[in-house]
Design a protein around this motif. Structure first.
Motif, mmCIF file in Angstrom:
data_model
loop_
_atom_site.group_PDB
_atom_site.id
_atom_site.type_symbol
_atom_site.label_atom_id
_atom_site.label_comp_id
_atom_site.label_asym_id
_atom_site.label_seq_id
_atom_site.Cartn_x
_atom_site.Cartn_y
_atom_site.Cartn_z
ATOM 1 N N ASN A 34 -15.998 8.454 12.284
ATOM 2 C CA ASN A 34 -14.899 9.375 12.030
ATOM 3 C C ASN A 34 -13.539 8.719 12.217
ATOM 4 O OD1 ASN A 34 -16.419 11.568 11.282
ATOM 5 N ND2 ASN A 34 -16.603 12.349 13.359
ATOM 6 N N ILE A 35 -13.452 7.754 13.099
ATOM 7 C CA ILE A 35 -12.180 7.050 13.316
ATOM 8 C C ILE A 35 -11.773 6.300 12.047
ATOM 9 C CG2 ILE A 35 -11.070 5.218 14.628
ATOM 10 C CD1 ILE A 35 -12.903 6.036 16.971
ATOM 11 N N TYR A 36 -12.723 5.626 11.426
ATOM 12 C CA TYR A 36 -12.419 4.887 10.210
ATOM 13 C C TYR A 36 -12.105 5.818 9.046
ATOM 14 C CZ TYR A 36 -14.203 0.887 12.755
ATOM 15 O OH TYR A 36 -14.392 -0.084 13.686
ATOM 16 N N VAL A 37 -12.837 6.908 8.963
ATOM 17 C CA VAL A 37 -12.570 7.884 7.899
ATOM 18 C C VAL A 37 -11.155 8.436 8.051
ATOM 19 C CG1 VAL A 37 -13.214 10.135 6.964
ATOM 20 C CG2 VAL A 37 -14.979 8.500 7.553
ATOM 21 N N GLY A 38 -10.759 8.766 9.270
ATOM 22 C CA GLY A 38 -9.417 9.292 9.508
ATOM 23 C C GLY A 38 -8.324 8.280 9.212
ATOM 24 N N ALA A 39 -8.546 7.024 9.597
ATOM 25 C CA ALA A 39 -7.541 5.983 9.355
ATOM 26 C C ALA A 39 -7.385 5.691 7.866
ATOM 27 C CB ALA A 39 -7.915 4.712 10.104
ATOM 28 N N ILE A 40 -8.487 5.573 7.163
ATOM 29 C CA ILE A 40 -8.437 5.308 5.723
ATOM 30 C C ILE A 40 -7.797 6.488 4.994
ATOM 31 C CG2 ILE A 40 -9.853 4.988 3.653
ATOM 32 C CD1 ILE A 40 -11.850 3.470 5.476
ATOM 33 N N THR A 41 -8.167 7.686 5.399
ATOM 34 C CA THR A 41 -7.618 8.887 4.782
ATOM 35 C C THR A 41 -6.117 8.995 5.004
ATOM 36 O OG1 THR A 41 -9.724 10.008 5.104
ATOM 37 C CG2 THR A 41 -7.815 11.387 4.683
ATOM 38 N N ALA A 42 -5.668 8.722 6.227
ATOM 39 C CA ALA A 42 -4.234 8.790 6.526
ATOM 40 C C ALA A 42 -3.452 7.765 5.712
ATOM 41 C CB ALA A 42 -3.999 8.573 8.014
ATOM 42 N N ALA A 43 -3.960 6.560 5.601
ATOM 43 C CA ALA A 43 -3.264 5.520 4.834
ATOM 44 C C ALA A 43 -3.161 5.911 3.357
ATOM 45 C CB ALA A 43 -3.989 4.189 4.985
ATOM 46 N N LEU A 44 -4.243 6.396 2.785
ATOM 47 C CA LEU A 44 -4.217 6.795 1.376
ATOM 48 C C LEU A 44 -3.330 8.019 1.154
ATOM 49 C CD1 LEU A 44 -7.934 6.291 0.308
ATOM 50 C CD2 LEU A 44 -5.952 4.962 -0.405
ATOM 51 N N ALA A 45 -3.340 8.960 2.089
ATOM 52 C CA ALA A 45 -2.512 10.163 1.947
ATOM 53 C C ALA A 45 -1.029 9.814 2.019
ATOM 54 C CB ALA A 45 -2.881 11.185 3.012
ATOM 55 N N VAL A 46 -0.659 8.872 2.868
ATOM 56 C CA VAL A 46 0.744 8.453 2.946
ATOM 57 C C VAL A 46 1.179 7.806 1.643
ATOM 58 C CG1 VAL A 46 2.300 6.792 4.055
ATOM 59 C CG2 VAL A 46 0.851 8.252 5.443
ATOM 60 N N ILE A 47 0.315 7.005 1.053
ATOM 61 C CA ILE A 47 0.641 6.339 -0.210
ATOM 62 C C ILE A 47 0.748 7.353 -1.350
ATOM 63 C CG2 ILE A 47 -0.254 4.732 -1.958
ATOM 64 C CD1 ILE A 47 -1.451 3.129 0.398
ATOM 65 N N LEU A 48 -0.142 8.342 -1.385
ATOM 66 C CA LEU A 48 -0.202 9.271 -2.509
ATOM 67 C C LEU A 48 0.704 10.494 -2.378
ATOM 68 C CD1 LEU A 48 -4.040 9.258 -3.171
ATOM 69 C CD2 LEU A 48 -2.268 8.000 -4.400
ATOM 70 N N SER A 49 1.252 10.758 -1.208
ATOM 71 C CA SER A 49 2.083 11.955 -1.034
ATOM 72 C C SER A 49 3.511 11.706 -1.520
ATOM 73 C CB SER A 49 2.093 12.389 0.424
ATOM 74 O OG SER A 49 2.710 11.416 1.217
ATOM 75 N N PRO A 50 4.220 12.770 -1.897
ATOM 76 C CA PRO A 50 5.597 12.614 -2.378
ATOM 77 C C PRO A 50 6.549 12.208 -1.252
ATOM 78 C CG PRO A 50 4.982 14.925 -2.338
ATOM 79 C CD PRO A 50 3.775 14.156 -1.979
ATOM 80 N N ARG A 51 7.660 11.583 -1.634
ATOM 81 C CA ARG A 51 8.665 11.135 -0.679
ATOM 82 C C ARG A 51 10.002 11.792 -0.983
ATOM 83 N NH1 ARG A 51 5.332 7.115 -1.707
ATOM 84 N NH2 ARG A 51 4.429 5.949 -0.005
ATOM 85 N N ILE A 52 10.752 12.048 0.081
ATOM 86 C CA ILE A 52 12.070 12.663 -0.045
ATOM 87 C C ILE A 52 13.124 11.604 0.232
ATOM 88 C CG2 ILE A 52 13.642 14.389 0.868
ATOM 89 C CD1 ILE A 52 11.226 15.980 1.757
#
Length: 77
Positions: free
Chosen positions: A35-53
């Motif tokens: 679960n630690i790896y799933v959370g880390a990979i997910t967070a990194a991808l979500a930061v890249i794919l989310s919009p920026r202000i």
């Protein structure tokens, strides 16, 4: 609520939705992954794919600009 607060809430909700979708995909696709790896990979991808202000100053005052990887045009608000 002013416009800037609404935009920040929208961006945060978009991040959470992207995070949840990626987490579900990784959780069910790779059952042996911790679960630690799933959370880390997910967070990194979500930061890249989310919009920026971005805030910038123009002649008419401060403006807010939204950049997103899925949109070619920048949204000036």
């Amino acid at each position: 609520m002013n416009r800037k607060t609404k935009i920040k809430i929208l961006v945060a909700l978009t991040f959470l939705i992207i995070y949840a979708i990626i987490w579900a995909i990784l959780h069910f696709a790779f059952k042996d992954l911790s679960n630690i790896y799933v959370g880390a990979i997910t967070a990194a991808l979500a930061v890249i794919l989310s919009p920026r202000i971005n805030n910038y100053e123009s002649q008419t005052g401060n403006k807010i600009q939204i950049k997103w990887i899925f949109m070619k045009k920048l949204l000036d608000i």
